[in-house]
Write a protein that holds these residues in place. Sequence first.
Motif, PDB file in Angstrom:
ATOM      1  N   UNK A  59       0.860  -1.178   0.000  1.00  0.00           N
ATOM      2  CA  UNK A  59       0.000   0.000   0.000  1.00  0.00           C
ATOM      3  C   UNK A  59       0.900   1.232   0.000  1.00  0.00           C
ATOM      4  N   UNK A  60       0.367   2.334  -0.472  1.00  0.00           N
ATOM      5  CA  UNK A  60       1.133   3.576  -0.521  1.00  0.00           C
ATOM      6  C   UNK A  60       0.329   4.694   0.131  1.00  0.00           C
ATOM      7  N   UNK A  61       0.983   5.436   1.000  1.00  0.00           N
ATOM      8  CA  UNK A  61       0.346   6.604   1.618  1.00  0.00           C
ATOM      9  C   UNK A  61       1.313   7.781   1.594  1.00  0.00           C
ATOM     10  N   UNK A  62       0.763   8.991   1.663  1.00  0.00           N
ATOM     11  CA  UNK A  62       1.625  10.172   1.646  1.00  0.00           C
ATOM     12  C   UNK A  62       2.523  10.215   2.877  1.00  0.00           C
ATOM     13  N   UNK A  63       2.018   9.720   3.988  1.00  0.00           N
ATOM     14  CA  UNK A  63       2.767   9.794   5.247  1.00  0.00           C
ATOM     15  C   UNK A  63       3.817   8.700   5.358  1.00  0.00           C
ATOM     16  N   UNK A  64       3.432   7.463   5.012  1.00  0.00           N
ATOM     17  CA  UNK A  64       4.319   6.315   5.225  1.00  0.00           C
ATOM     18  C   UNK A  64       5.049   5.862   3.965  1.00  0.00           C
ATOM     19  N   UNK A  65       4.596   6.336   2.822  1.00  0.00           N
ATOM     20  CA  UNK A  65       5.189   5.856   1.583  1.00  0.00           C
ATOM     21  C   UNK A  65       4.681   4.457   1.249  1.00  0.00           C
ATOM     22  N   UNK A  66       5.547   3.622   0.664  1.00  0.00           N
ATOM     23  CA  UNK A  66       5.164   2.271   0.278  1.00  0.00           C
ATOM     24  C   UNK A  66       5.458   1.313   1.427  1.00  0.00           C
ATOM     25  N   UNK A  67       4.463   0.518   1.829  1.00  0.00           N
ATOM     26  CA  UNK A  67       4.649  -0.427   2.926  1.00  0.00           C
ATOM     27  C   UNK A  67       3.802  -1.679   2.688  1.00  0.00           C
ATOM     28  N   UNK A  68       4.087  -2.713   3.470  1.00  0.00           N
ATOM     29  CA  UNK A  68       3.425  -4.012   3.304  1.00  0.00           C
ATOM     30  C   UNK A  68       2.209  -4.115   4.218  1.00  0.00           C
ATOM     31  N   UNK A  69       1.133  -4.667   3.685  1.00  0.00           N
ATOM     32  CA  UNK A  69      -0.064  -4.923   4.490  1.00  0.00           C
ATOM     33  C   UNK A  69      -0.483  -6.377   4.326  1.00  0.00           C
ATOM     34  N   UNK A  70      -1.270  -6.844   5.298  1.00  0.00           N
ATOM     35  CA  UNK A  70      -1.709  -8.236   5.327  1.00  0.00           C
ATOM     36  C   UNK A  70      -3.218  -8.299   5.553  1.00  0.00           C
ATOM     37  N   UNK A  71      -3.880  -9.343   5.046  1.00  0.00           N
ATOM     38  CA  UNK A  71      -5.315  -9.466   5.305  1.00  0.00           C
ATOM     39  C   UNK A  71      -5.582  -9.491   6.808  1.00  0.00           C
ATOM     40  N   UNK A  72      -6.649  -8.891   7.222  1.00  0.00           N
ATOM     41  CA  UNK A  72      -6.996  -8.864   8.638  1.00  0.00           C
ATOM     42  C   UNK A  72      -7.150 -10.272   9.193  1.00  0.00           C
ATOM     43  N   UNK A  73      -7.469 -11.218   8.296  1.00  0.00           N
ATOM     44  CA  UNK A  73      -7.672 -12.620   8.703  1.00  0.00           C
ATOM     45  C   UNK A  73      -6.398 -13.448   8.599  1.00  0.00           C
ATOM     46  N   UNK A  74      -5.255 -12.779   8.373  1.00  0.00           N
ATOM     47  CA  UNK A  74      -3.987 -13.492   8.222  1.00  0.00           C
ATOM     48  C   UNK A  74      -3.759 -14.427   9.414  1.00  0.00           C
ATOM     49  N   UNK A  75      -3.428 -15.694   9.124  1.00  0.00           N
ATOM     50  CA  UNK A  75      -3.233 -16.696  10.159  1.00  0.00           C
ATOM     51  C   UNK A  75      -1.761 -16.788  10.546  1.00  0.00           C
ATOM     52  N   UNK A  76      -1.482 -16.531  11.798  1.00  0.00           N
ATOM     53  CA  UNK A  76      -0.104 -16.552  12.280  1.00  0.00           C
ATOM     54  C   UNK A  76       0.528 -17.925  12.160  1.00  0.00           C
ATOM     55  N   UNK A  77      -0.290 -18.988  12.233  1.00  0.00           N
ATOM     56  CA  UNK A  77       0.298 -20.322  12.196  1.00  0.00           C
ATOM     57  C   UNK A  77       0.998 -20.608  10.874  1.00  0.00           C
ATOM     58  N   UNK A  78       0.767 -19.792   9.879  1.00  0.00           N
ATOM     59  CA  UNK A  78       1.485 -19.977   8.619  1.00  0.00           C
ATOM     60  C   UNK A  78       2.946 -19.586   8.742  1.00  0.00           C
TER      61      UNK A  78
END
Length: 295
Positions: free
Chosen positions: A54-73
Motif C-alpha cells: 500500500x502507498x500513503x503520503x505519510x508512510x510511503x510504500x509499505x506491506x499490508x496483510x489481510x486482517x484474517x492473516x493466520x499466524x500459524x502460517x
Amino acid sequence: MEDKKYLSTTKLSKKLAIPSKHLFGQLQDKCYINRKDDVWVLEQAGIDAGGKYQVSEKLGKYIVWPETFQLEKATPVGMLTATTLGQKFELSARRINQILSEHGCIKRHVKGWLVTPMGQRVGGEQREDNKSGIPFVLWPPAVATNPSLKNTIEELKGDTKEAKEFPVNAPSADKSSGFRDKMKPKLRTADGHFVRSRAEMLIDNWLYTAEIVHAYERRLPIEEEVYCDFYLPAGKVYIEFWGMESDPKYCERKKQKIGIYEQYSFSLIELNDQDISSLDDVLPRMLLKHGITTY
C-alpha cells in the motif's frame, strides 16, 4: 472497491498481541518478506499468503496483510524445522526426518511428513508449505535434548566411545587379503549388523535410516571367493568402501577386485574416505544412477 480489510505488519502484531519485531522475524524466516537496502520487501511466498503493498503520503510504500492473516502460517518463535534441528547435530534435514521416522514421531506422506500421536506427545506440530502444500512438522527446542534421540544420533554418527575405538579406514574384506581373519566384525550398527570399521558402520547406518534393504559382506555370486562390503537387492547394486589407498598391496587388491566387478558386469558404487563425511550428498546421487531413490 475491495471489502477485504488489510493491516500493516505493525498493526497486525498488535492484533495478534506479539512484539512487532518477533512478527517481522517470523515472516522473514518463512520467506514471506526480506530486508533489502534497509526496506522490507515482499517475496513471492508472502504474496501467495495474501500480502501486498500500500502507498500513503505519510508512510510511503509499505506491506499490508489481510486482517484474517493466520499466524500459524509463520514459524512460531523458538520452534525448529528439520533443517534447524539438523544444524544442531550437523545432519541434513533428510537425515533428521529419517531418524524421527524411525522413532515413530513422523510418518511419510506422498510428499513430506505427517506428525504421529507419538510426535505430538513430544511437542511436534503439523504444518504445510503455503506455496506447495507439502506437509512438514515443527518441533520444540526440547526435542534436541531428548535422550533417546541424542543416543540414536550418536550411534548413527559413530560418536559412541566404542565406535571411536575402531579405525575409520579399515579395508574391504575378502579371503585373499586375509583381512577377514585379522579383524573380526565387532562394531554393532543401528540395525544389528556387526561391521569391521567405523566407516562401514556409518554407511550401514545411513542405509538403515534411508530404509534401504542391504546385506553386509555378501559373497559375490561367482566362482571366485570374493565378498562385497554391502549389497542392495533392490537394484542389484554392490557398495565398496576403499579405506587404505596409501597401502600398495591394498591398492593392488583394489584393482583386482574392481576388475572382477567389471568382468561380471556388476553394478558397483565406490566410496572413499572423503565420501564418508558427506554421505547425505554422495549416496542419494549415486543410488539414483542405479534406479534407487531416497526420500
